[in-house]
Motif scaffolding. Structure first.
Motif, short mmCIF file in Angstrom:
data_model
loop_
_atom_site.label_atom_id
_atom_site.label_comp_id
_atom_site.label_asym_id
_atom_site.label_seq_id
_atom_site.Cartn_x
_atom_site.Cartn_y
_atom_site.Cartn_z
N ARG A 187 0.88 -0.75 0.23
CA ARG A 187 0.00 -0.05 0.12
C ARG A 187 1.34 1.33 -0.51
NH1 ARG A 187 0.15 2.52 4.84
NH2 ARG A 187 1.22 1.25 6.74
N VAL A 188 -0.12 2.54 -0.07
CA VAL A 188 1.42 3.72 -0.54
C VAL A 188 1.20 4.24 1.36
CG1 VAL A 188 0.20 3.89 -2.81
CG2 VAL A 188 -1.11 4.64 -1.16
N PRO A 189 1.85 4.98 1.82
CA PRO A 189 2.37 5.38 2.75
C PRO A 189 1.01 6.30 3.01
CG PRO A 189 4.05 5.95 1.03
CD PRO A 189 3.40 5.07 0.06
N ASN A 190 0.47 6.64 4.46
CA ASN A 190 -1.09 7.07 4.75
C ASN A 190 -0.11 8.43 5.41
OD1 ASN A 190 -3.20 8.51 5.49
ND2 ASN A 190 -3.67 6.25 6.84
N HIS A 191 -0.42 9.29 4.63
CA HIS A 191 -0.32 10.88 4.93
C HIS A 191 -1.05 11.33 6.88
CE1 HIS A 191 -4.11 11.91 3.73
NE2 HIS A 191 -4.41 13.21 4.47
#
Length: 77
Positions: A34-38
């Motif tokens: 998954r992409v990093p969560n801001h």
């Protein structure tokens, strides 16, 4: 530094920092699926997530400029 507002999320990021984080974002996605969560509580992931948002916004702006340039310069009337 550029300041960009995303749905009430203020992100202060320079182009240099965003570009430096790009390989880390890719590696994070490969490792975690998954992409990093801001909005992550983990500071490093949060910063990578912010950089990803910043890069996505700049890419969208660039594509919009390219479309406008194509519309303006595309006619020979």
């Amino acid at each position: 530094p550029y300041t960009t507002l995303f749905r009430s999320t203020k992100i202060e990021m320079t182009e240099k920092e965003a570009m430096q984080l790009a390989p880390d974002i890719k590696r994070f996605k490969q490792m975690h699926g998954r992409v990093p969560n801001h909005r992550s509580k983990e500071p490093r992931e949060r910063r990578m997530g912010e950089a990803l948002l910043w890069l996505q916004k700049k890419r969208a702006e660039y594509k919009a400029q390219q479309r406008q340039a194509g519309e303006v310069g595309g006619r020979d009337d």
